[in-house]
Motif scaffolding. Structure first.
Motif, PDB file in Angstrom:
ATOM      1  N   VAL A 530      65.570 106.761  83.974  1.00 58.63           N
ATOM      2  CA  VAL A 530      64.454 106.100  83.292  1.00 58.63           C
ATOM      3  C   VAL A 530      64.110 104.800  84.015  1.00 58.63           C
ATOM      4  O   VAL A 530      65.006 104.030  84.391  1.00 58.63           O
ATOM      5  CB  VAL A 530      64.806 105.791  81.822  1.00 58.63           C
ATOM      6  N   THR A 531      62.817 104.564  84.197  1.00 62.34           N
ATOM      7  CA  THR A 531      62.297 103.255  84.594  1.00 62.34           C
ATOM      8  C   THR A 531      61.636 102.654  83.375  1.00 62.34           C
ATOM      9  O   THR A 531      60.687 103.226  82.828  1.00 62.34           O
ATOM     10  CB  THR A 531      61.277 103.381  85.740  1.00 62.34           C
ATOM     11  N   LEU A 532      62.141 101.512  82.912  1.00 65.32           N
ATOM     12  CA  LEU A 532      61.631 100.862  81.709  1.00 65.32           C
ATOM     13  C   LEU A 532      60.864  99.604  82.107  1.00 65.32           C
ATOM     14  O   LEU A 532      61.436  98.671  82.679  1.00 65.32           O
ATOM     15  CB  LEU A 532      62.784 100.501  80.774  1.00 65.32           C
ATOM     16  N   VAL A 533      59.561  99.594  81.817  1.00 63.02           N
ATOM     17  CA  VAL A 533      58.690  98.467  82.139  1.00 63.02           C
ATOM     18  C   VAL A 533      58.306  97.789  80.828  1.00 63.02           C
ATOM     19  O   VAL A 533      57.709  98.421  79.952  1.00 63.02           O
ATOM     20  CB  VAL A 533      57.425  98.923  82.887  1.00 63.02           C
ATOM     21  N   SER A 534      58.649  96.521  80.682  1.00 56.32           N
ATOM     22  CA  SER A 534      58.435  95.823  79.414  1.00 56.32           C
ATOM     23  C   SER A 534      57.636  94.544  79.640  1.00 56.32           C
ATOM     24  O   SER A 534      57.623  93.979  80.734  1.00 56.32           O
ATOM     25  CB  SER A 534      59.774  95.503  78.755  1.00 56.32           C
ATOM     26  N   HIS A 535      57.015  94.070  78.557  1.00 55.80           N
ATOM     27  CA  HIS A 535      56.126  92.916  78.670  1.00 55.80           C
ATOM     28  C   HIS A 535      56.271  92.003  77.470  1.00 55.80           C
ATOM     29  O   HIS A 535      56.379  92.464  76.327  1.00 55.80           O
ATOM     30  CB  HIS A 535      54.672  93.398  78.765  1.00 55.80           C
ATOM     31  N   SER A 536      56.329  90.695  77.718  1.00 56.10           N
ATOM     32  CA  SER A 536      56.260  89.680  76.677  1.00 56.10           C
ATOM     33  C   SER A 536      57.358  89.885  75.642  1.00 56.10           C
ATOM     34  O   SER A 536      58.541  89.960  75.989  1.00 56.10           O
ATOM     35  CB  SER A 536      54.860  89.714  76.046  1.00 56.10           C
ATOM     36  N   VAL A 559      62.084  96.547  84.383  1.00 52.05           N
ATOM     37  CA  VAL A 559      61.081  95.567  84.787  1.00 52.05           C
ATOM     38  C   VAL A 559      60.737  94.732  83.563  1.00 52.05           C
ATOM     39  O   VAL A 559      60.371  95.270  82.518  1.00 52.05           O
ATOM     40  CB  VAL A 559      59.809  96.236  85.340  1.00 52.05           C
ATOM     41  N   THR A 560      60.903  93.434  83.689  1.00 48.90           N
ATOM     42  CA  THR A 560      60.471  92.510  82.639  1.00 48.90           C
ATOM     43  C   THR A 560      59.331  91.678  83.204  1.00 48.90           C
ATOM     44  O   THR A 560      59.441  91.121  84.294  1.00 48.90           O
ATOM     45  CB  THR A 560      61.627  91.607  82.172  1.00 48.90           C
ATOM     46  N   ASN A 589      62.184  91.040  87.617  1.00 50.60           N
ATOM     47  CA  ASN A 589      61.517  90.171  86.646  1.00 50.60           C
ATOM     48  C   ASN A 589      60.286  89.542  87.281  1.00 50.60           C
ATOM     49  O   ASN A 589      60.379  88.819  88.275  1.00 50.60           O
ATOM     50  CB  ASN A 589      62.452  89.067  86.157  1.00 50.60           C
ATOM     51  N   ALA A 590      59.115  89.834  86.718  1.00 52.14           N
ATOM     52  CA  ALA A 590      57.859  89.278  87.228  1.00 52.14           C
ATOM     53  C   ALA A 590      57.419  88.126  86.342  1.00 52.14           C
ATOM     54  O   ALA A 590      57.371  88.249  85.115  1.00 52.14           O
ATOM     55  CB  ALA A 590      56.780  90.364  87.248  1.00 52.14           C
ATOM     56  N   TRP A 591      57.108  86.999  86.974  1.00 49.88           N
ATOM     57  CA  TRP A 591      56.690  85.844  86.197  1.00 49.88           C
ATOM     58  C   TRP A 591      55.599  85.084  86.943  1.00 49.88           C
ATOM     59  O   TRP A 591      55.442  85.228  88.166  1.00 49.88           O
ATOM     60  CB  TRP A 591      57.874  84.919  85.900  1.00 49.88           C
ATOM     61  N   CYS A 592      54.828  84.326  86.183  1.00 46.93           N
ATOM     62  CA  CYS A 592      53.722  83.565  86.758  1.00 46.93           C
ATOM     63  C   CYS A 592      53.826  82.129  86.282  1.00 46.93           C
ATOM     64  O   CYS A 592      54.053  81.880  85.088  1.00 46.93           O
ATOM     65  CB  CYS A 592      52.383  84.183  86.338  1.00 46.93           C
TER      66      CYS A 592
END
Length: 643
Positions: A530-536, A559-560, A589-592
C-alpha cells in the motif's frame, strides 16, 4: 427556447427601472449610516457569519449584530485587501475561457467542474450551437506582457447540455483535448448555494473576455447595487463579450453569472445615450448610457439547472458539482456506485480502487470535507498527481485505481456539539489550560489554544507581541499568535484558525477518533503493498491508523503533505504517544514554508532521519492545497515508483 442578448438587455433595463424605489431607499440608508453596506438584516448577519464565524464563532457574530451598524461596518471595511487577494484572483482566472462560436461571435465561460462549463443561454442557446463551438483557455497576456499560447477544448453537448432561458444560463460538458481534462489543468470554481456570499455595498469582481479580447478583470468601481429574487445588479466595466463571465465576491467565490449590461431608458423603454438622446443601432453600443450590470444569482442558476437533469447519466454529471452546489440529492435520483461501501447512517461513502488488486494507492483527506463527493475529491487529488507525474516524465494515473476513504460526514456528525462549543468560545478560545482551571487537553477549546501556542512558538512568536487592534476583543489572547502566523505564512488568520480548530476536535475526543478510524478502515485495503498519501488532518489520522491496519497490509510508502506532525501538541496526543516512527519502508513528508499548518516542519528533527522532507514551492494562494503538493515532481515521483 432561447433569448437574444438584446432581449436580455431590454428585460434587465425593465427590472432595473422597476427597482428604482428600492435603490433610492438603499442610498438613503447608506448616507445615513455612513457605510456602503445597506442590505436586509438577515442578509448582513448571514454574510458576517460566513466571513467571521469560523474564527470567532457564530455566537459572537450574532451578539455583535445587536449593536446597531456593527456588522455593516465590519463588512464594508474591505477596500484594503491582503496581498493574497491578487494571487487568488490570478489562480481563479485560469478557469475562465473565451467561447468561440461558428458564426464568428464570442462569449465567456468558466469551469465549474472538472469537465463542466457554465455560460449564458444567449451564448449557447442549444446543443447544436454548442457542438460547433469551442472554449479557449490561456487567451491572455502572460506576466511578461506577451501573449500566452491558448489551448482549445471542444464542447461535448452529447454528454451534457442543460439550458434555462429565463435566467440565461447554459451548462455544457467539455471534451478532453489531447488526453487532458480541462479542469485538471485549469482548475474550476467551487459553486455554493448557501446564503451569505455578498451583500449590497460589497465589491463584485468580474473576469471575462470583453468584446472577445484577451482576458480582462474588473476590480475597481464595482459594487453590488441591488438583490432581486433571480438576479443581482452591480457596477462594473463590462462589454458584450463578457456574457457568461463569473461574478465574484472579494473571497473569489462565484455569486452570479453575468449576462447583460443595463441601459438607461426613457418612459417608453427606449435606450438613451450618455447625452440623453434616444439611441439607435447605427450609433453603436459605445454611446449607450450603461447604468449597471445584471447577473443571475448563482444559487438560482444551480437550482434551475439541477432540476433539468433527467437521465441517470446527466444527474451523475451535474452532481459532480458537489453537495454544496446542488444540495441534497433526492433518493429516487441518486446514482449508486457498485464500488462503494454502504454506511447510510454516516453520510457519503468512501470509494474503493478498481481493480482491487495490489499494489494499492490510498488517498486520505483532511479537514472540512463534509457534504463533499468522495469521487469528485478523488478526481481532484488525481489531477494534481497527474501534473506531477507528467513533470517527472511518468505516465498519468487512472483515478479509478485510487482508494478514497471518506470520513468527512462522520467527523462532522460526531464533532457537532464540540464544534459549536469551540467555535463559540470567542474571547475564551485563547485561554491556556491553567487560566481555565483544567488540565491541558481536557476540552477541544484548550487543545485548540495549545496548538496555536505551540505553532506560534515554533515560528518565533513572543508572548508579548500585541494583538491586532480591533480583533483582540473577538479572538482573545490567541489573536496575536494567529496574526503572527498569518504574517509569517502570508495566509489569512481565519484560514489558519479553522485548520487548527478541526485538528483539536479530532485529537481531543477518543470516541470521535475511534469512529473516524473505523470509518476509514471500511474503505481500506486489507492486504498487499500500500502507498498511503495523506493531507493536513489526514496525516494525523494516518499515524493513528497505522496502529490498526491489518497485519497483511505492507505499507511501502507513507506520504504526509501539509502536515502539523511537527508540533509537540499534536504528536504527544497520537495513539503512538509521541513521535514514534511508523513501520513503513519509506516516509516522504511534503511541506511548504507558506503553509502555516506545516509550521513545525521539516519533520526529520522531531521524527528522525528516516523522514524524507521535501520542501515544495506551492503558490501562496494555494499553499495548503493537496493538488499543489502532489504536483511537485519529487512527491509525484515517489508515489509513481510505488504504484
Amino acid at each position: 427556447m432561447s433569448t437574444s442578448l438584446r432581449d436580455q438587455q431590454d428585460l434587465a433595463a425593465a427590472r432595473y427601472k422597476d427597482r428604482a424605489p428600492e435603490r433610492a431607499a438603499t442610498e438613503r440608508k447608506q448616507e445615513a449610516t455612513g457605510t456602503l453596506v445597506a442590505d436586509e438584516p438577515d442578509q448582513i448577519r448571514a454574510r458576517a457569519e460566513r466571513l467571521l464565524g469560523d474564527a470567532v464563532g457564530v455566537r459572537a457574530v450574532r451578539q455583535a449584530a445587536r449593536t446597531e451598524g456593527a456588522l455593516e461596518r465590519i463588512i464594508a471595511e474591505n477596500d484594503l485587501q491582503p496581498s493574497l487577494f491578487l494571487g487568488r484572483g490570478t489562480a481563479i482566472a485560469e478557469s475562465v475561457g473565451r467561447i468561440s462560436l461558428a458564426g464568428g461571435g464570442a462569449g465567456t465561460g468558466f469551469l465549474v467542474g472538472r469537465r463542466l462549463l457554465l455560460t449564458n443561454n444567449h451564448v449557447l442557446p442549444d446543443a447544436a450551437t454548442a457542438a460547433d463551438a469551442f472554449v479557449e483557455f490561456d487567451f491572455e497576456l502572460g506576466p511578461d506582457g506577451r501573449p500566452e499560447t491558448p489551448a482549445a477544448f471542444s464542447l461535448d453537448p452529447d454528454t451534457l447540455f442543460l439550458t434555462d432561458a429565463e435566467v440565461d444560463a447554459s451548462l455544457v460538458a467539455v471534451a478532453p483535448a489531447s488526453g487532458v481534462v480541462a479542469g485538471d489543468k485549469y482548475g474550476w470554481n467551487k459553486l455554493l448555494k448557501q446564503q451569505g456570499k455578498i451583500v449590497i455595498g460589497e465589491a463584485a469582481n468580474v473576469i471575462g473576455h470583453p468584446s472577445g479580447r484577451r482576458k480582462e478583470i474588473a476590480v475597481r468601481n464595482n459594487r453590488l447595487l441591488d438583490q432581486l429574487d433571480l438576479f443581482l445588479h452591480y457596477e462594473a466595466d463590462t462589454e458584450p463579450g463578457n456574457s457568461g463571465s463569473p461574478v465574484f465576491n472579494d473571497q473569489w467565490e462565484v455569486v452570479a453569472l453575468h449576462h447583460s449590461g443595463v441601459p438607461r431608458t426613457d418612459d417608453a423603454g427606449r435606450w438613451l445615450t450618455v447625452d440623453g438622446a434616444v439611441w439607435d443601432r447605427s450609433m453603436g453600443d459605445a454611446v449607450v448610457d450603461w447604468v449597471a450590470n445584471e447577473g443571475a444569482r448563482i444559487s438560482v442558476v444551480l437550482t434551475r439547472l439541477r432540476a433539468l437533469a433527467r437521465t441517470p447519466a446527466q444527474i451523475a454529471l451535474v452532481d459532480e458539482l458537489g453537495a454544496e452546489a446542488v444540495g441534497a440529492i433526492p433518493a429516487e435520483s441518486r446514482v449508486r456506485s457498485t464500488t462503494t461501501i454502504a454506511r447510510e447512517d454516516t453520510g457519503r461513502r468512501g470509494v474503493r480502487g478498481i481493480p482491487e488488486t495490489p499494489p494499492h494507492l490510498v488517498f486520505l483527506h483532511g479537514r472540512a470535507q463534509q457534504n463533499r463527493d468522495p469521487a469528485e475529491l478523488r478526481l481532484a487529488w488525481a489531477g494534481g498527481l497527474t501534473r506531477g507525474l507528467g513533470a517527472a516524465g511518468l505516465p498519468p494515473l487512472d483515478p479509478a485505481r485510487a482508494w478514497f476513504p471518506y470520513y468527512g460526514d462522520r467527523l462532522a456528525q460526531l464533532a457537532g456539539p464540540s464544534a459549536v462549543e469551540l467555535a463559540g468560545a470567542n474571547e475564551d478560545a485563547g485561554m491556556t489550560a491553567a487560566e481555565q482551571g483544567a488540565p491541558a487537553g481536557s476540552s477541544a477549546r484548550t487543545t485548540y489554544a495549545a496548538l496555536i501556542e505551540d505553532a506560534a512558538a515554533r515560528a518565533g512568536f513572543r508572548p508579548d507581541t500585541p494583538a491586532e487592534e480591533g480583533l483582540s476583543d473577538l479572538l482573545g489572547p490567541v489573536q496575536a499568535a494567529l496574526s503572527h502566523l498569518a504574517a509569517r505564512s502570508r495566509l489569512d488568520d481565519l484560514f489558519i484558525a479553522v485548520r487548527f480548530r478541526d485538528i483539536a476536535l479530532y485529537l481531543d475526543d477518543d470516541r470521535v477518533r475511534s469512529q473516524v478510524l473505523d470509518t476509514v478502515l471500511e474503505t481500506f485495503p486489507t492486504s498487499g503493498p500500500v502507498t498511503l498519501v495523506s493531507h493536513s488532518l489526514g496525516t494525523v489520522v494516518a499515524l493513528d491508523l497505522l496502529t490498526r491496519v491489518p497485519p497483511q497490509v505492507d505499507l511501502r510508502l507513507l506520504v504526509t503533505a501539509g502536515s502539523p506532525l511537527g508540533l509537540d501538541s499534536v504528536n504527544k496526543r497520537l495513539l503512538t504517544d509521541g513521535p514514534v516512527r511508523p513501520d513503513v519502508q519509506r516516509w516522504v513528508n511534503a511541506w511548504c514554508v507558506a503553509d502555516a499548518v506545516t509550521i513545525g516542519c521539516p519533520l526529520a528533527p522531531t521524527w528522525g532521519s528516516g523522514v524524507e522532507d521535501i520542501r515544495t514551492d506551492n503558490p501562496l494562494t494555494a499553499a495548503h492545497s493537496i493538488a499543489e503538493y502532489l504536483a511537485d515532481l519529487r512527491v509525484a515521483s515517489a508515489i509513481g515508483a510505488g504504484v
